[in-house]
Design a protein around this motif. Sequence first.
Motif, PDB file in Angstrom:
ATOM      1  N   ALA A  83       0.730  -1.306  -0.064  1.00  0.00           N
ATOM      2  CA  ALA A  83      -0.044  -0.054   0.008  1.00  0.00           C
ATOM      3  C   ALA A  83       0.850   1.223   0.122  1.00  0.00           C
ATOM      4  O   ALA A  83       0.484   2.283  -0.480  1.00  0.00           O
ATOM      5  CB  ALA A  83      -0.825  -0.089   1.276  1.00  0.00           C
TER       6      ALA A  83
ATOM      7  N   ARG B 189       1.523   2.654  -3.294  1.00  0.00           N
ATOM      8  CA  ARG B 189       0.520   2.634  -4.035  1.00  0.00           C
ATOM      9  C   ARG B 189      -0.693   3.773  -3.573  1.00  0.00           C
ATOM     10  O   ARG B 189      -1.775   3.980  -4.244  1.00  0.00           O
ATOM     11  CB  ARG B 189      -0.427   1.253  -4.277  1.00  0.00           C
ATOM     12  CG  ARG B 189       0.447   0.232  -4.782  1.00  0.00           C
ATOM     13  CD  ARG B 189      -0.185  -1.191  -5.206  1.00  0.00           C
ATOM     14  NE  ARG B 189      -1.209  -0.816  -6.059  1.00  0.00           N
ATOM     15  CZ  ARG B 189      -0.889  -1.095  -7.362  1.00  0.00           C
ATOM     16  NH1 ARG B 189       0.167  -1.138  -7.836  1.00  0.00           N
ATOM     17  NH2 ARG B 189      -1.995  -1.023  -8.263  1.00  0.00           N
ATOM     18  N   ASP B 190      -0.147   4.449  -2.619  1.00  0.00           N
ATOM     19  CA  ASP B 190      -0.792   5.569  -1.943  1.00  0.00           C
ATOM     20  C   ASP B 190      -0.793   6.607  -2.768  1.00  0.00           C
ATOM     21  O   ASP B 190       0.392   7.063  -3.391  1.00  0.00           O
ATOM     22  CB  ASP B 190      -0.308   5.805  -0.602  1.00  0.00           C
ATOM     23  CG  ASP B 190      -1.460   6.405   0.123  1.00  0.00           C
ATOM     24  OD1 ASP B 190      -2.435   7.011  -0.544  1.00  0.00           O
ATOM     25  OD2 ASP B 190      -1.321   6.332   1.477  1.00  0.00           O
TER      26      ASP B 190
ATOM     27  N   SER C 260      -5.966  -7.315  -7.225  1.00  0.00           N
ATOM     28  CA  SER C 260      -5.373  -5.940  -6.841  1.00  0.00           C
ATOM     29  C   SER C 260      -4.320  -5.708  -8.053  1.00  0.00           C
ATOM     30  O   SER C 260      -3.605  -4.408  -7.781  1.00  0.00           O
ATOM     31  CB  SER C 260      -4.905  -5.827  -5.309  1.00  0.00           C
ATOM     32  OG  SER C 260      -5.843  -6.132  -4.472  1.00  0.00           O
TER      33      SER C 260
ATOM     34  N   ASP D 212     -10.514   4.449   0.336  1.00  0.00           N
ATOM     35  CA  ASP D 212      -9.787   4.566  -0.771  1.00  0.00           C
ATOM     36  C   ASP D 212      -9.598   3.296  -1.505  1.00  0.00           C
ATOM     37  O   ASP D 212      -8.964   2.448  -1.099  1.00  0.00           O
ATOM     38  CB  ASP D 212      -8.019   4.890  -0.258  1.00  0.00           C
ATOM     39  CG  ASP D 212      -7.120   5.170  -1.106  1.00  0.00           C
ATOM     40  OD1 ASP D 212      -7.478   5.088  -2.513  1.00  0.00           O
ATOM     41  OD2 ASP D 212      -5.903   5.571  -1.226  1.00  0.00           O
TER      42      ASP D 212
ATOM     43  N   ASN E  68      -8.249   2.542  -4.048  1.00  0.00           N
ATOM     44  CA  ASN E  68      -6.968   2.230  -4.885  1.00  0.00           C
ATOM     45  C   ASN E  68      -6.341   1.343  -3.772  1.00  0.00           C
ATOM     46  O   ASN E  68      -5.401   0.345  -4.220  1.00  0.00           O
ATOM     47  CB  ASN E  68      -6.054   3.506  -4.798  1.00  0.00           C
ATOM     48  CG  ASN E  68      -5.213   3.259  -6.072  1.00  0.00           C
ATOM     49  OD1 ASN E  68      -5.671   2.558  -6.848  1.00  0.00           O
ATOM     50  ND2 ASN E  68      -4.203   4.097  -6.270  1.00  0.00           N
ATOM     51  N   LEU E  69      -6.478   1.205  -2.616  1.00  0.00           N
ATOM     52  CA  LEU E  69      -5.921   0.397  -1.602  1.00  0.00           C
ATOM     53  C   LEU E  69      -6.544  -0.808  -0.942  1.00  0.00           C
ATOM     54  O   LEU E  69      -5.796  -1.650  -0.642  1.00  0.00           O
ATOM     55  CB  LEU E  69      -5.229   1.134  -0.376  1.00  0.00           C
ATOM     56  CG  LEU E  69      -4.379   2.505  -0.590  1.00  0.00           C
ATOM     57  CD1 LEU E  69      -4.084   3.158   0.661  1.00  0.00           C
ATOM     58  CD2 LEU E  69      -3.283   1.949  -1.450  1.00  0.00           C
TER      59      LEU E  69
ATOM     60  N   THR F  91      -7.778  -4.272  -0.740  1.00  0.00           N
ATOM     61  CA  THR F  91      -7.475  -5.540  -1.424  1.00  0.00           C
ATOM     62  C   THR F  91      -8.327  -6.669  -0.967  1.00  0.00           C
ATOM     63  O   THR F  91      -8.344  -7.784  -1.630  1.00  0.00           O
ATOM     64  CB  THR F  91      -6.105  -6.174  -0.803  1.00  0.00           C
ATOM     65  OG1 THR F  91      -6.161  -6.445   0.862  1.00  0.00           O
ATOM     66  CG2 THR F  91      -5.189  -5.137  -0.960  1.00  0.00           C
TER      67      THR F  91
ATOM     68  N   THR G 191      -4.077  -2.054   4.872  1.00  0.00           N
ATOM     69  CA  THR G 191      -3.515  -1.154   3.863  1.00  0.00           C
ATOM     70  C   THR G 191      -3.986   0.343   4.154  1.00  0.00           C
ATOM     71  O   THR G 191      -3.680   1.070   3.350  1.00  0.00           O
ATOM     72  CB  THR G 191      -4.124  -1.451   2.717  1.00  0.00           C
ATOM     73  OG1 THR G 191      -5.520  -1.460   2.577  1.00  0.00           O
ATOM     74  CG2 THR G 191      -3.680  -2.786   2.002  1.00  0.00           C
TER      75      THR G 191
ATOM     76  N   ALA H 186      -6.936   1.681   3.857  1.00  0.00           N
ATOM     77  CA  ALA H 186      -7.929   2.119   2.970  1.00  0.00           C
ATOM     78  C   ALA H 186      -8.796   2.911   3.605  1.00  0.00           C
ATOM     79  O   ALA H 186      -9.659   3.471   2.769  1.00  0.00           O
ATOM     80  CB  ALA H 186      -8.157   0.959   2.049  1.00  0.00           C
TER      81      ALA H 186
END
Lengths: 1021, 207
Positions: free
Chosen positions: A242, A245-246, A270, A749, A751-752, A754, A939, A941
Motif C-alpha cells: 500500500a 500505491r498510495d 489488486s 480509498d 486504490n488500496l 485488497t 492497507t 484504505a
Amino acid sequence: MKIKTQTNDSDMPAELKAEVEQVSRQRRDFMKVTGMAAMAATIAGCTADDRLVKPLLEKPENITPGVSYHYASALRDLGGSPVFVKVRDGRPIKIEGHPRHPLSRGGCSARSQAALWDLYDSANADSEEEGRAGRLKAPMKGSKEVKWDELDKAVAGTAKSAVILTGTVNGPAMTTVLKALGGKHVMYDAVSASAIAEAHGATHGQRAVPHYRFDRADLIVSFDADFLGTWVSPIEFSKQWAKGRDLKNGETTMSQHIQFEGRFSMTGGSADIRHRVADSKRGAILTDVANKLAGSKLFGDAGKHGQEKAVEELVAKLNAVKSKALVVCGSQNVDEQKLINFINHQTGAYGNTIELTNYSQQKLGNDKELSVLIKDMNDGKVSSLIVYDCNPVYNVPGFKTALAKVKTKIYVGTHRDETAAECDWIATDHNEFEQWADYEPIKGMFTLAQPAIRPLYKTRPAIETFAKWAGIEFTAGDSKDLVKKHWEANILKGRSWSKTVEAGFIDTSGNATGTFNWDGRAVTSIRIGEVKSGKLEVVTYESYNIGDGRMCNNGWLHETPDPMTRICWTNFASMSPATMDDLGVETGDFVTIKTGSGEITVPVARQPGATDGVVAVGLGFGRTHAGRIAHGMHFEDDAADVDNGYKIGDNAYNLGAQGGAVVATVDPTGKAYHRLARISTHDSQEARPLLKSSTLDLWKKDQHAGNFDVFNQPGKKISLWNEDDENTHGDNVGRAWHYNGHKWGMVIDQNLCTGCNACVTACNLENNIPVVGKDEVWRRREMHWIRIDTYYSDELGEDGMPASNGDLTKHPDPEVGFQPMMCQHCENAPCETVCPVIATSHSDEGLNVQAYNRCIGTRYCANNCPYKVRRFNWFQYRHDDQTMNLSLNPDITIRSQGVMEKCSMCAQRIYAGKREAAKHGQKVEDGSIRVACQSSCPTDAIIFGDQNDESSFIYKLDRDKRNYAMLAELNFRPGVTYLTKIRNRKSLEHEEKSFSTGMAIMKLANKYAPTMDTTTKQGRE
Amino acid sequence: MNAKLGVLFLVLTAGFTMPVLFGFGSINDMMWPNLHTGYQPDQPLPFSHRLHAGNLGMDCEYCHTGSDESRHATLPNLSTCKNCHWDRDTGVAGKTSDSKAAILLIHDAYENGGVAWKRVHNNPDFVYFSHMTHTRIARDGEGFSCETCHGEMSKKGVAHQEHDLSMGWCIDCHRTWNEEYEKKAVMRDGKPIGNVAPVNSCDACHR
C-alpha cells in the motif's frame, strides 16, 4: 435455522462461573436475560427485581471495572502475529494490530481477530458425538480426562526420546526447551514455503525464506504468490504494498504490480496487469524470462507458452527498473524458485527489495524432513512421537497409517482434533491468550506474547509441559518464568523486562549483517510440464479466512465470504465460465475431483478470470474433528449436506496438490447445492459508476480522471427538503444540517482496498454481530454491518454498454475492484423518513443513528436504503452460551429479535475518544479516534475523521479530486465517500474516450458556471 | 359506528384482561410511571451513608472509586471497608452493640467470599450512562456533584433512588445544558471544541 448452541452451565469452572455471575450482575448489559427478567417484573407492576452487585474482595491494582486496557501480545498465526489485546474486566474482547510492530503497523488479519473464538469455544468436551467437542478442559488419556500427575508419570520417560513434530516454532525460549527435551525436532507447515528456503540454500548458501520489501519496489511481479492474501506474511506485505500505491499525500506516481497466475487470487484482483497462466506453464515462462534477462538460452528452450508478448514487456520493464524490481513466486517447485532467484539476482534485487540477512522465520517447515519422518514411522523406526501445534492426520495424506505404527503417541494442543483422536495422551495446552510465549518471525525481531485472561480450565501451557518432561527447573505453574529467564539471559541484554513486556517486542533485525555469495551453477534448467489436452489441472490454496484448517471451527471466519466469489460456509471448485461450459456444470453443482492421491466432492463456483482448464480448491475445510461449528451450521434438509456427513466442505489436502498443480479428472455428480451461501451474487456493475476507476496516465493529466460525474459537482440539486430551513431538534422535517461541533465522516480509498476482510471481522467483533449460519446467509439474512462488494469489469459492446449476461460478467479476463460498503450515514437519509417510530434519526454530529430499543421492526428503512446496508434480526441469536458471551463488547447493546441494526460508525469509540479528549480539556485530535474497520485495515484504505476540522486528513480527502459519493444523483449526501481506483497500466480505449468527454463537460461547466470551483468539496456545500 | 364500537370493545377487553395478566399494578405503572423513585431495598450489610458521608464527612470517591474514571461508579471492595475496620474486635468499631455486630459482618463476608449488594439504580440494558462523563467532563470539566442525581446521600441511611431516572428526566437536563453551551460555546484556540456540550442525539445513550 438458528445456530445450535448448548448451555454449558455445568462445564464452566466454579471460579469462572462466579466471575460470570458477578460480571453479569454488575454490568447489566452483559446478560440480556437478567435485563428481560427485570423488565418483565416492571410490567407486572412490582418494583424492580433485586439485582445483585458483588464487588471483588480486593481491587486489582490499576484496574477499574468498566475500563478497557490494551496489552501488547502476539498470536500464533503466521509464525507470530503482533497484536494488542483489548481486555475488559479480565476478559479479552477485541484484537487489534500492534501499532508499532514492523510486521503489523496496526493492521490485523481476520484470522488473528477471530482467534478469540477458539479461546471461548466452550462446547462440551465429552460430547457424545465424536469430533464435535470444543476446547479440552483437562489432560486426557484417549478420550478420558486424567490428572496431570498421571500423565506426566506415564509420559516423562518416553518423551525424552520421542521425535517431536510441530508446526513452525520460532520462539527462542520454546526452541530451547524443545532442544532440551532431546528428541529429533521436525517442523512442517500445512501450506509450506519450503521450496523458497531450499532454493536460497542452493543459490545463496542460506536456507531461509528471505524478508521481502514490497515498499521499496517500483515493479512488483508475482507468479502465483498470493502475498496480499495468505503468502508468508500478508499483513506486513499489504502494508508495504500500500505504501507504494498510495496517491493521497501528493504522490505523483505509484508502483506497478503484475501478476501471473492460474486461479484468480485476491492479489491478482489488486494487480494492475494480470496474465492468466496455467500453473503447468509457469516453468516455461520463468525459463523464458530468465533466458531473456541473461541474453542467451542459458536455461534451455522455453518452447511456446502463449505469453511471449507479456514476457517481452516484463523483461523490458525489469531491465528498466533494475534493483527496484521484486519478483516473487508461490511455487513449491525448487527449480522454479531457483529461476526466480536468478531473476532477482540479475535485477539486483538482493539487498534492496529482498533482504537475506534478516530472513523470515514465519515458515520454517521442511518438507523433506517430514517425508523422511513418515518413512521412518512406516518402517517402525519411530517408537514415540510428540505432536504439537499441527494436525498432520488431517493435512498430510498418508500420515494416519504411519502414525498407527508408532507405539506411544503424545499430542500437545487445545482440541481433540483429527490427530489428537489418534493419540494415546493429550497434554492439553492453554489457549494462546492464556499463556506466555515468544516468537521470532524475522531473524532478530523478538516478539513476546503475554496472557490476557486467567486460564479457564485445568490446562497447562505447552512450554511448561515440555520443560517439565525435559527436567528443566522453573517455578511450577508459571510459564513466564521460563520465557523471562531465557530472555534475560539471551535477548534483553540489559533492557528492562517490564518495558519489553509493555512494548511487546524488541527489533534488532536491522543490526544483522552477512554476505551471501551467489552461486549461479545451482540454477538449472527445468523440465517443462505439459498437461495433456482434455485433462484439467487442479491447484489448492490456503483459504482466505479459514487458513490451513486450524480455524475450521470458527463461526466468524466461516461467515466471512471468500473475497473473489463471496461464497461462505464451504470450499468450492472455482473455475472459469468456459471450463464450466465444457464440463456442463453450473455454480452449486457438485463435482468429484480425482487425482492420483485422492478425491474430493465440492460444489462448483463460477470464477470469471480464472485460467481455462485450471480448477482451484481452497484448503482447510472438510474437518471431521473440529467442533460444533464445523458440524452444526448446515442445511438440515439438504441432501448434499447429509451426504457430506455434515462436514463443512471437503478436505482438499487429499488431492495432494500442495506441491503444485496436479492433473485431475473432474466429474459432475449430478447433485447440486442449489442453496450455496453467498454474501452477494452480483458480478457486474452494469455500466453504473459505482466503483469508479481510471488509469495512472489519465490521473496524471487530470486528477478527476474517472470521476467527471456531473452529480458530484457542486450546485443546487433537486431535493425533497426545504434546505433553507433551519434544523430543528427532534423534528425530522425541513432541515439544513449545519454542525456546530463535529461532523464525523469516512473516506474509503479504493486504490488500496485488497478485499482481505479484516474490516468485516473487526466490525463483527467490535459490534457483537451474531453468526447466523449457512442457511440464513443463503436467505440473504447475514448480519454483517460492512461487506466488501467485488465488481468484475465487463466486456463492452459496440454501443459502449456492457455485454453482461444479467448480473454476471461476460468478460473472459476481467479486472476486479473491491468496494467496502457500510451505512453511508446520509444527510438526507431515506431510511429516516420512512421510520414510523423515529427509531432511526440524524445525530448532531452527522451520524445516522439507530435506537434499537425504539425499533418495532417494520423494515421500511431497509427497504428504502439504496445501499442495502441495514440488517434485520430475524431471530434471537446465540447468547445462551455463557462462555462464548465473554467475548461480547459490553459497550454495545445485544440486539433482540425483530430489531433493525446497521453500522453506527462505532459510536462507542467516538464517545470514548471524545471523553478522553475532554478529560484533558482538549479538542479531539485528528486520528485519535479510530473506528474498528479502519483500525484493522492492513492497507489503511479506510480513513475516519471530523469533516468540520480543517486540519484533519479527511477534510483534505473530501476535497480530493478522486473523491465521490455513491449514487450521488440521489442527493442523499453520504458521510462516507470513496476515492477512485487508479490502475497503473495502459489506458483502454473506452477510458480514454470517457476521459476526453469528461474534460469537455468540465470545461463547459466552468464556462457557464464559473462559480463551480472543481477543487472544492463536491456535492456537499 | 362499527369502528367506534370496535375501539370500545378493545379498550374494555384490555381493561379487564391486563390486570389479570400482569397484575393490578400494571395499569397504574403505565399511566403514571414513577419508575421506582424511592426504591430502597434491604441490604445485606447495615451500611449507613449518613454516618460515613455525613457525620464522618468521607468523600464519595473514597469508596466509589470508579465514579470519575469509568462508566460504573463501582461499589467498594471489602478490603476498602477493612482499611478502617481492620480488626474484627478492636479496630474502628461502633460504639453500640449493633454497630459492633455490623463490623463482624464485614469480616465474616470477607472470609466467605464477599457480599452481594442489591442494586439500587437500575437502568435498562440499552442505556449507556457513564459516571465519568458526568462527574468529570460535564460543565466544562467541573462535573456535577453526586447530589444532583443521587440526592443528599449524607443525610440518608440506606441508599435509595432519588429521581425516576426516566429518559425524560435525562433529556430535560441535557437540553437545559445544551442551550447553556450554545450561548457560551466552549472555545479552544478560537474554535468550539464541541465535545463537552451534552449530546441530545439517540446515540449519546443508545448504541
